[in-house]
Design an enzyme around this catalytic site. Structure first.
Site, PDB file in Angstrom:
ATOM      1  N   ASP A 193      46.027   3.176  19.148  1.00  0.00           N
ATOM      2  CA  ASP A 193      45.111   3.072  20.293  1.00  0.00           C
ATOM      3  C   ASP A 193      45.931   2.866  21.565  1.00  0.00           C
ATOM      4  OD1 ASP A 193      42.743   3.046  21.656  1.00  0.00           O
ATOM      5  OD2 ASP A 193      41.952   1.226  20.738  1.00  0.00           O
ATOM      6  N   HIS A 349      35.355  11.083  18.807  1.00  0.00           N
ATOM      7  CA  HIS A 349      35.313   9.935  19.737  1.00  0.00           C
ATOM      8  C   HIS A 349      36.043  10.206  21.049  1.00  0.00           C
ATOM      9  CE1 HIS A 349      35.296   5.844  21.183  1.00  0.00           C
ATOM     10  NE2 HIS A 349      36.616   5.733  21.099  1.00  0.00           N
TER      11      HIS A 349
HETATM   12 FE1  N7H Z   1      37.723   4.208  21.943  1.00  0.00          FE
HETATM   13  N1  N7H Z   1      39.363   4.048  17.390  1.00  0.00           N
HETATM   14  O1  N7H Z   1      40.169   3.343  16.903  1.00  0.00           O
HETATM   15  O2  N7H Z   1      38.883   4.969  16.768  1.00  0.00           O
HETATM   16  N2  N7H Z   1      39.395   4.913  21.003  1.00  0.00           N
HETATM   17  N3  N7H Z   1      37.368   2.976  20.376  1.00  0.00           N
HETATM   18  N4  N7H Z   1      36.160   3.346  22.961  1.00  0.00           N
HETATM   19  N5  N7H Z   1      38.166   5.263  23.580  1.00  0.00           N
HETATM   20  C1  N7H Z   1      40.297   5.775  21.554  1.00  0.00           C
HETATM   21  O3  N7H Z   1      43.555   7.858  23.254  1.00  0.00           O
HETATM   22  C2  N7H Z   1      38.004   2.985  19.155  1.00  0.00           C
HETATM   23  C3  N7H Z   1      35.364   2.346  22.522  1.00  0.00           C
HETATM   24  C4  N7H Z   1      37.439   5.328  24.756  1.00  0.00           C
HETATM   25  O4  N7H Z   1      41.386   9.466  27.220  1.00  0.00           O
HETATM   26  C5  N7H Z   1      41.285   6.110  20.577  1.00  0.00           C
HETATM   27  O5  N7H Z   1      44.102   5.777  23.617  1.00  0.00           O
HETATM   28  C6  N7H Z   1      37.412   1.949  18.331  1.00  0.00           C
HETATM   29  C7  N7H Z   1      34.317   2.104  23.478  1.00  0.00           C
HETATM   30  C8  N7H Z   1      38.104   6.173  25.705  1.00  0.00           C
HETATM   31  O6  N7H Z   1      41.377  10.809  25.503  1.00  0.00           O
HETATM   32  C9  N7H Z   1      40.968   5.449  19.437  1.00  0.00           C
HETATM   33  C10 N7H Z   1      36.458   1.341  19.093  1.00  0.00           C
HETATM   34  C11 N7H Z   1      34.508   2.997  24.505  1.00  0.00           C
HETATM   35  C12 N7H Z   1      39.248   6.610  25.084  1.00  0.00           C
HETATM   36  C13 N7H Z   1      39.758   4.696  19.685  1.00  0.00           C
HETATM   37  C14 N7H Z   1      36.424   1.989  20.364  1.00  0.00           C
HETATM   38  C15 N7H Z   1      35.684   3.756  24.173  1.00  0.00           C
HETATM   39  C16 N7H Z   1      39.265   6.037  23.759  1.00  0.00           C
HETATM   40  C17 N7H Z   1      42.472   7.066  20.765  1.00  0.00           C
HETATM   41  C18 N7H Z   1      35.553   0.191  18.768  1.00  0.00           C
HETATM   42  C19 N7H Z   1      33.710   3.200  25.762  1.00  0.00           C
HETATM   43  C20 N7H Z   1      40.312   7.511  25.684  1.00  0.00           C
HETATM   44  C21 N7H Z   1      43.625   6.372  21.434  1.00  0.00           C
HETATM   45  C22 N7H Z   1      35.792  -0.692  17.844  1.00  0.00           C
HETATM   46  C23 N7H Z   1      32.390   3.107  25.829  1.00  0.00           C
HETATM   47  C24 N7H Z   1      40.016   8.937  25.423  1.00  0.00           C
HETATM   48  C25 N7H Z   1      43.769   6.704  22.882  1.00  0.00           C
HETATM   49  C26 N7H Z   1      41.018   9.815  26.102  1.00  0.00           C
HETATM   50  C27 N7H Z   1      40.284   6.263  22.842  1.00  0.00           C
HETATM   51  C28 N7H Z   1      39.036   3.901  18.779  1.00  0.00           C
HETATM   52  C29 N7H Z   1      35.566   1.662  21.360  1.00  0.00           C
HETATM   53  C30 N7H Z   1      36.252   4.719  24.987  1.00  0.00           C
HETATM   54  C31 N7H Z   1      41.787   5.549  18.152  1.00  0.00           C
HETATM   55  C32 N7H Z   1      37.744   1.605  16.902  1.00  0.00           C
HETATM   56  C33 N7H Z   1      33.203   1.053  23.348  1.00  0.00           C
HETATM   57  C34 N7H Z   1      37.626   6.477  27.112  1.00  0.00           C
END
Ligand code: N7H
Length: 510
Positions: A193, A349
């Protein structure tokens, strides 16, 4: 966890000594204590606030510390620096307690979601309030202190001295502890992440030799007013005053509701439990039904492989070297490189929460040359600064009684309603977003589906399109139903993180 490096030279435009350190760069943290407090003695709190403000870690300090960490690593001493941090925010009721006759609610410019508070907005976002911890319900929380450090013991000791400083002016009503996992930088589902963050114009150095509008390759530079008040912001492509807006257009200064709110930001906190065993079982069972590889299905739910390698660049198997390479792992677009979701599902996601150039072909909207449509995506960006919580999965755990673990999700923006809430509600929870997407070779339209990780709908039936890849060719339909939440919100709060000057000698302390 951040892959970025920032330079002081580039930061001259931004008042980095005045902006709290977690907002634009991120406090150094392997452990983070969230101390939620109520103000029990307003005059005493105001009197002690300047002393507290003196301990608040600024953006400049965070950047200096990055240099110290680099130097320490280069020296090969193996020493781990004891870097402790503090940032501070208030809820709307907390600010009103301190502001007396001039409450924040008197401004028409104040973010209505911030004023309403996270609990009042839960239903709009699809949160199940009965899953929330009692501590986050009601009106007890006036503020939060983010106390960071290299480990739990040091964070606890720092937190104790801070609370002692405030004495009877506050009562801590709830605490949460976040900690990086043994596999540092990876969240509990096992994925790296913190890879993709918006670059900040004037702070993030341009490092892409072929595109001066980017920090790291693929990292678009965003005007700082999207994250901190008092600086130019982005322009939406639908803004009639800017008919030719692109994602680079400099918008007007994002003015705060009150002058003292300059250099401050809204912070969204969400305690998100992750049902790791349930997620793993779902992926295993569903991959059998679909006749596909388990790892590929999990990656297609996220849009990246565990290593961080994006599906757009590595569609069929993980590529650890790509995932670890910050100059390559974020260097992609969606529409231009993957118009028919052959590589990455529309609903994955990362595609849902940051659709990059996907908005170009929205129906009823004239196609814009180049990346014009992306201008509207860049007004929805979030600076994420969360940390995992909870212990590692234990062999004796079973589905239904999993330990409480997940992500203390934190994000910063200058509009909660137009940024965090929009991404959660209008994108992740909305199965029709991204609009106007098609089947391969123009053979029909698609309903992309909900965000399989964080999408929230009443009744909990989420549908996700095309988990079986039509890659490199093919036009086979597939979709899955998800009838449970793998990510459950168990508490939330909306805060304002003032500038350090506002804490030291603004109306909050006078
Ligand atoms: Fe997410 N995960 O582990 O699967 N997220 N996220 N997120 N997320 C991202 O690119 C995760 C949550 C965003 O710029 C990655 O840095 C989990 C909320 C945004 O390409 C992974 C949870 C919200 C991005 C996860 C969670 C977001 C992003 C890839 C909750 C907003 C950047 C790593 C437990 C409402 C996208 C990365 C981009 C990336 C996970 C929550 C948003 C692996 C497990 C609540 C904007």
């Amino acid at each position: 966890m951040s892959v970025q490096s920032f330079t002081h030279a580039a930061a001259t435009l931004l008042n980095i000594s005045n902006i709290q350190g977690d907002i634009l760069v991120g406090l150094q943290k392997d452990a983070e204590k969230f101390l939620f407090f109520t103000i029990t003695d307003v005059p005493a709190f105001k009197a002690r606030l300047p002393m507290l403000a003196a301990l608040v870690t600024s953006t400049k300090s965070v950047m200096d510390r990055e240099q110290d960490i680099k130097a320490e690593k280069a020296s090969g001493s193996g020493t781990r620096l004891d870097l402790r941090g503090l940032n501070l925010g208030f809820t709307a009721p907390g600010l009103d307690k301190l502001l007396g006759n001039n409450p924040v609610t008197t401004s028409a410019m104040i973010d209505s979601s911030f004023v309403a508070g996270a609990q009042a907005r839960a239903a709009v976002l699809g949160d199940e309030l009965d899953a929330w911890l009692p501590a986050f319900q009601g009106t007890k929380i006036d503020g939060v202190m983010l106390v960071t450090g290299p480990d739990e013991t040091k964070v606890n000791s720092h937190a104790t001295s801070i609370v002692q400083l405030l004495g009877s002016a506050i009562a801590v009503v709830h605490e949460e502890l976040g900690q990086t996992r043994p596999h540092r930088g990876f969240e509990h589902f096992g994925f790296q992440d913190g890879i993709s963050q918006p670059g900040i114009r004037g702070l993030t150095p341009p490092m892409n030799p072929t595109d001066p509008e980017q920090g790291l390759p693929g990292q678009d530079l965003i005007h700082p007013g999207e994250f901190v008040f008092g600086y130019p912001g982005q322009v939406d492509r639908f803004d009639p005053s800017f008919p030719d807006a692109t994602k680079e257009t400099t918008g007007p200064i994002v003015e705060p509701p009150f002058v003292w709110m300059n250099d401050g930001a809204y912070m969204v906190f969400r305690r998100l439990e992750q049902r790791v065993l349930a997620f793993q079982k779902f992926v295993k069972d569903e991959s059998r039904v679909l006749g596909m590889d388990e790892g590929l299905l999990a990656a297609r739910l996220v849009g990246r492989w565990p290593s961080g390698a994006p599906l757009v660049l590595a569609p069929l198997q993980d590529d650890a070297a790509l995932g670890a390479d910050a100059t390559k792992n974020n260097h992609f677009e969606f529409q231009h490189e993957d118009a028919s979701q052959r590589r990455c599902p529309y609903a994955a996601h990362i595609r849902k929460t940051y659709p990059r150039d996907d908005l170009n072909d929205a129906p009823g909207i004239p196609a814009l040359a180049g990346e014009g449509g992306e201008a509207s995506v860049q007004t929805r960006r979030l600076r994420r600064a969360g940390i995992p919580f909870g212990r590692e999965v234990n062999d004796s755990e079973v589905i239904g009684s999993e330990a409480s673990r997940g992500l203390m999700f934190v994000c910063y923006q200058t509009s909660i309603i137009d940024q965090f809430e929009f991404v959660q509600k209008d994108w992740a929870n909305n199965d029709t977003f991204v609009f106007g997407k098609g089947r391969p070779n123009g053979s029909g339209q698609v309903t992309p589906g909900h965000d399989p990780l964080i999408g929230q709908v009443a009744g909990d039936l989420r549908v996700v399109d095309e988990l079986v890849p039509n890659y490199p060719t093919g036009n086979t339909r597939s979709s899955i139903n998800i009838t449970q939440r793998f990510v459950q919100a168990t508490g939330a709060g909306y805060f304002f993180m003032p500038s350090i000057a506002a804490l030291l000698h603004g109306p909050l302390s006078q």
